[in-house]
Design a protein around this motif. Structure first.
Motif, PDB file in Angstrom:
ATOM      1  N   LEU A  99      33.500  37.716  39.119  1.00 37.10           N
ATOM      2  CA  LEU A  99      34.011  38.757  39.419  1.00 37.10           C
ATOM      3  C   LEU A  99      35.512  38.800  40.313  1.00 37.10           C
ATOM      4  O   LEU A  99      36.138  39.718  40.379  1.00 37.10           O
ATOM      5  CB  LEU A  99      33.057  39.438  39.939  1.00 37.10           C
ATOM      6  CG  LEU A  99      31.700  39.866  39.452  1.00 37.10           C
ATOM      7  CD1 LEU A  99      30.947  40.594  40.121  1.00 37.10           C
ATOM      8  CD2 LEU A  99      32.014  40.569  38.042  1.00 37.10           C
ATOM      9  N   VAL A 100      35.620  37.629  41.351  1.00 37.62           N
ATOM     10  CA  VAL A 100      36.656  37.485  41.901  1.00 37.62           C
ATOM     11  C   VAL A 100      37.851  37.464  41.166  1.00 37.62           C
ATOM     12  O   VAL A 100      38.855  38.023  41.396  1.00 37.62           O
ATOM     13  CB  VAL A 100      36.393  36.553  43.160  1.00 37.62           C
ATOM     14  CG1 VAL A 100      37.676  36.325  43.851  1.00 37.62           C
ATOM     15  CG2 VAL A 100      34.986  36.839  44.087  1.00 37.62           C
ATOM     16  N   PRO A 101      37.889  36.413  40.366  1.00 38.90           N
ATOM     17  CA  PRO A 101      39.055  36.249  39.562  1.00 38.90           C
ATOM     18  C   PRO A 101      39.482  37.456  38.716  1.00 38.90           C
ATOM     19  O   PRO A 101      40.631  37.737  38.529  1.00 38.90           O
ATOM     20  CB  PRO A 101      39.041  35.058  38.710  1.00 38.90           C
ATOM     21  CG  PRO A 101      37.344  34.617  38.851  1.00 38.90           C
ATOM     22  CD  PRO A 101      37.081  35.350  40.143  1.00 38.90           C
ATOM     23  N   LEU A 102      38.511  38.015  38.339  1.00 41.90           N
ATOM     24  CA  LEU A 102      38.745  39.297  37.539  1.00 41.90           C
ATOM     25  C   LEU A 102      39.273  40.409  38.247  1.00 41.90           C
ATOM     26  O   LEU A 102      40.052  41.269  38.004  1.00 41.90           O
ATOM     27  CB  LEU A 102      37.517  39.915  36.820  1.00 41.90           C
ATOM     28  CG  LEU A 102      37.153  39.245  35.458  1.00 41.90           C
ATOM     29  CD1 LEU A 102      35.562  39.731  35.076  1.00 41.90           C
ATOM     30  CD2 LEU A 102      37.917  39.368  34.568  1.00 41.90           C
ATOM     31  N   ALA A 139      42.998  42.233  37.762  1.00 35.48           N
ATOM     32  CA  ALA A 139      43.190  43.651  37.900  1.00 35.48           C
ATOM     33  C   ALA A 139      44.416  44.055  38.746  1.00 35.48           C
ATOM     34  O   ALA A 139      45.326  44.806  38.251  1.00 35.48           O
ATOM     35  CB  ALA A 139      41.956  44.494  38.105  1.00 35.48           C
ATOM     36  N   LEU A 140      44.550  43.449  39.887  1.00 42.25           N
ATOM     37  CA  LEU A 140      45.644  43.438  40.680  1.00 42.25           C
ATOM     38  C   LEU A 140      46.813  42.964  40.296  1.00 42.25           C
ATOM     39  O   LEU A 140      47.892  43.494  40.227  1.00 42.25           O
ATOM     40  CB  LEU A 140      45.171  42.927  42.069  1.00 42.25           C
ATOM     41  CG  LEU A 140      44.282  43.339  43.105  1.00 42.25           C
ATOM     42  CD1 LEU A 140      44.043  42.539  44.296  1.00 42.25           C
ATOM     43  CD2 LEU A 140      44.526  44.921  43.366  1.00 42.25           C
ATOM     44  N   GLY A 141      46.888  41.774  39.648  1.00 43.18           N
ATOM     45  CA  GLY A 141      47.997  41.220  38.871  1.00 43.18           C
ATOM     46  C   GLY A 141      48.611  42.054  37.828  1.00 43.18           C
ATOM     47  O   GLY A 141      49.650  41.829  37.508  1.00 43.18           O
ATOM     48  N   LEU A 142      47.607  42.768  36.938  1.00 42.82           N
ATOM     49  CA  LEU A 142      48.130  43.583  35.951  1.00 42.82           C
ATOM     50  C   LEU A 142      49.080  44.579  36.530  1.00 42.82           C
ATOM     51  O   LEU A 142      50.149  45.036  36.042  1.00 42.82           O
ATOM     52  CB  LEU A 142      47.144  43.946  35.120  1.00 42.82           C
ATOM     53  CG  LEU A 142      46.374  42.918  34.269  1.00 42.82           C
ATOM     54  CD1 LEU A 142      44.956  43.369  33.647  1.00 42.82           C
ATOM     55  CD2 LEU A 142      47.058  42.501  33.337  1.00 42.82           C
ATOM     56  N   LEU A 143      48.747  45.184  37.431  1.00 47.43           N
ATOM     57  CA  LEU A 143      49.245  46.454  38.163  1.00 47.43           C
ATOM     58  C   LEU A 143      50.614  45.978  38.737  1.00 47.43           C
ATOM     59  O   LEU A 143      51.911  46.539  38.418  1.00 47.43           O
ATOM     60  CB  LEU A 143      48.742  47.117  39.296  1.00 47.43           C
ATOM     61  CG  LEU A 143      49.237  48.454  39.843  1.00 47.43           C
ATOM     62  CD1 LEU A 143      50.078  48.271  40.917  1.00 47.43           C
ATOM     63  CD2 LEU A 143      49.702  49.318  38.683  1.00 47.43           C
ATOM     64  N   TRP A 144      50.539  44.766  39.408  1.00 49.41           N
ATOM     65  CA  TRP A 144      51.875  44.297  40.074  1.00 49.41           C
ATOM     66  C   TRP A 144      52.755  43.675  38.728  1.00 49.41           C
ATOM     67  O   TRP A 144      53.949  44.244  38.874  1.00 49.41           O
ATOM     68  CB  TRP A 144      51.431  42.814  40.759  1.00 49.41           C
ATOM     69  CG  TRP A 144      52.799  41.933  41.249  1.00 49.41           C
ATOM     70  CD1 TRP A 144      53.583  42.305  42.166  1.00 49.41           C
ATOM     71  CD2 TRP A 144      53.240  40.896  40.491  1.00 49.41           C
ATOM     72  NE1 TRP A 144      54.620  41.244  42.173  1.00 49.41           N
ATOM     73  CE2 TRP A 144      54.525  40.408  40.969  1.00 49.41           C
ATOM     74  CE3 TRP A 144      52.713  40.219  39.257  1.00 49.41           C
ATOM     75  CZ2 TRP A 144      55.096  39.557  40.585  1.00 49.41           C
ATOM     76  CZ3 TRP A 144      53.402  39.023  38.908  1.00 49.41           C
ATOM     77  CH2 TRP A 144      54.505  38.636  39.539  1.00 49.41           C
ATOM     78  N   ALA A 165      40.605  47.711  28.422  1.00 45.17           N
ATOM     79  CA  ALA A 165      39.778  47.497  27.342  1.00 45.17           C
ATOM     80  C   ALA A 165      39.017  45.921  27.500  1.00 45.17           C
ATOM     81  O   ALA A 165      38.158  45.573  26.760  1.00 45.17           O
ATOM     82  CB  ALA A 165      40.384  47.509  25.848  1.00 45.17           C
ATOM     83  N   GLY A 166      39.918  45.059  28.364  1.00 46.65           N
ATOM     84  CA  GLY A 166      39.147  43.822  28.430  1.00 46.65           C
ATOM     85  C   GLY A 166      38.758  43.531  29.745  1.00 46.65           C
ATOM     86  O   GLY A 166      37.507  43.081  29.853  1.00 46.65           O
ATOM     87  N   VAL A 167      39.557  43.640  30.905  1.00 42.84           N
ATOM     88  CA  VAL A 167      39.031  43.072  32.074  1.00 42.84           C
ATOM     89  C   VAL A 167      37.826  44.240  32.705  1.00 42.84           C
ATOM     90  O   VAL A 167      36.924  43.532  33.152  1.00 42.84           O
ATOM     91  CB  VAL A 167      40.426  43.162  33.330  1.00 42.84           C
ATOM     92  CG1 VAL A 167      39.609  43.080  34.501  1.00 42.84           C
ATOM     93  CG2 VAL A 167      41.204  42.290  32.920  1.00 42.84           C
ATOM     94  N   LEU A 168      37.926  45.415  32.496  1.00 39.49           N
ATOM     95  CA  LEU A 168      36.889  46.366  33.002  1.00 39.49           C
ATOM     96  C   LEU A 168      35.604  46.021  32.334  1.00 39.49           C
ATOM     97  O   LEU A 168      34.658  46.209  32.928  1.00 39.49           O
ATOM     98  CB  LEU A 168      37.380  47.753  32.914  1.00 39.49           C
ATOM     99  CG  LEU A 168      38.730  48.128  33.892  1.00 39.49           C
ATOM    100  CD1 LEU A 168      39.087  49.321  33.539  1.00 39.49           C
ATOM    101  CD2 LEU A 168      38.139  47.693  35.281  1.00 39.49           C
TER     102      LEU A 168
END
Length: 302
Positions: free
Chosen positions: A126-129, A133-138, A162-165
């Motif tokens: 869960l931590v790398p996910l 999520a933060l990295g995708l927005l950045w 569709a993938g991370v969540l």
């Protein structure tokens, strides 16, 4: 007017709460997929914690995007409830510093919830996910990548929603990664890409002026609509395969996203700034949420 900390009404406007559905449903879907394999009742405490992660994730996205896009949003004369940012910075309701601070708080809260869940549930993934999520927005909004301006931002949205969540919800529930229903994810990816493209349709004029290379800017609005319809059609074609990975059949429920997709094509002409373009975007969002809701309803019925 000097922007400051803002009122409660200003923060509700900035939070764009209806977009929580984009986050909440995929998280719930992943959790219910794992629960189906385990049996038993829905653990409401865990459900609340997973959705709390989703709340902070959605707030981080809208606050951080508003901060990053404030110059483009000032040029936007065709904003809708679905696009163009929350307008709190443009209207001077909240200061950039306050909104940026809120985004950082939500990012930290996302990580804190994820660390807590990882420890309690024995799910270190869960931590790398959460970092993903933060990295995708950045990568979407901020230099040096800033794919929403370079082209490809819609793909980042697709991967995140569709993938991370769904994977986050699945692992939080204790799902076995080796048994994750990847065909379902594959079926969901095209319609989420279509939704990401659709929400950029109303912003085409200001995005073009700001050199933001969204699909509607690069191809034009009407050409983008045909791509949206094709992507939704692909998800509909893949849906039986995806649902079969859960032991389900498609049935007549697919008529809902199919009808919404036809509405996307039929609502024309729909130039930016018109009511029809709002209806067109709403139809596309309906198609995408319906595709997610079909397996969700099937899982809750069992």
């Amino acid at each position: 007017m000097t922007a400051g900390k803002g009122t409660l009404r200003d923060w509700l406007q900035a939070s764009r709460l209806p977009s929580q559905s984009y986050i909440a449903l995929p998280l719930l879907l992943g959790q219910l997929v794992a629960l189906r394999a385990q049996g038993g009742d829905i653990p409401y405490g865990l459900l609340l914690c997973v959705q709390l992660f989703g709340v902070f994730d959605q707030l981080f996205i809208v606050y951080a995007n508003d901060w990053a896009d404030q110059e483009t949003d000032r040029r936007n004369q065709t904003a809708t409830p679905f696009s163009g940012g929350s307008r709190v910075l443009v209207e001077g309701c909240i200061s950039p510093r306050a909104l940026g601070g809120a985004a950082l708080f939500c990012a930290a809260a996302m990580l804190a919830v994820s660390v807590g869940l990882a420890v309690v549930q024995g799910a270190p993934g869960l931590v790398p996910l959460a970092f993903a999520a933060l990295g995708l927005l950045w990568a979407y909004s901020y230099p040096p990548v800033r794919l929403s301006y370079r082209g490809g931002g819609e793909l980042l949205q697709m991967v995140g929603v569709a993938g991370v969540l769904p994977l986050y919800g699945y692992l939080a529930q204790g799902g076995d990664l080796g048994r994750f229903p990847w065909p379902l994810t594959v079926a969901l990816l095209p319609t989420h890409l279509a939704c990401a493209i659709a929400t950029a349709l109303p912003d085409e004029p200001s995005d073009r002026d700001s050199h933001k290379r969204t699909v509607p800017v690069r191809l034009g609005g009407e050409q983008a609509v045909w791509i949206i319809a094709a992507l939704n059609g692909l998800s509909l074609a893949l849906a039986p395969w995806g649902l079969a990975s859960l032991g389900m059949t498609a049935g007549w429920a697919l008529a809902v996203p199919a009808a919404a997709t036809l509405a996307v094509l039929g609502l024309r002409p729909a130039p930016p700034g018109s009511l029809l373009i709002q209806a067109r975007v709403a139809a596309c969002i309906t198609a995408t949420l319906a595709v997610v809701a079909i397996p969700l309803l099937g899982l809750t019925a069992r």
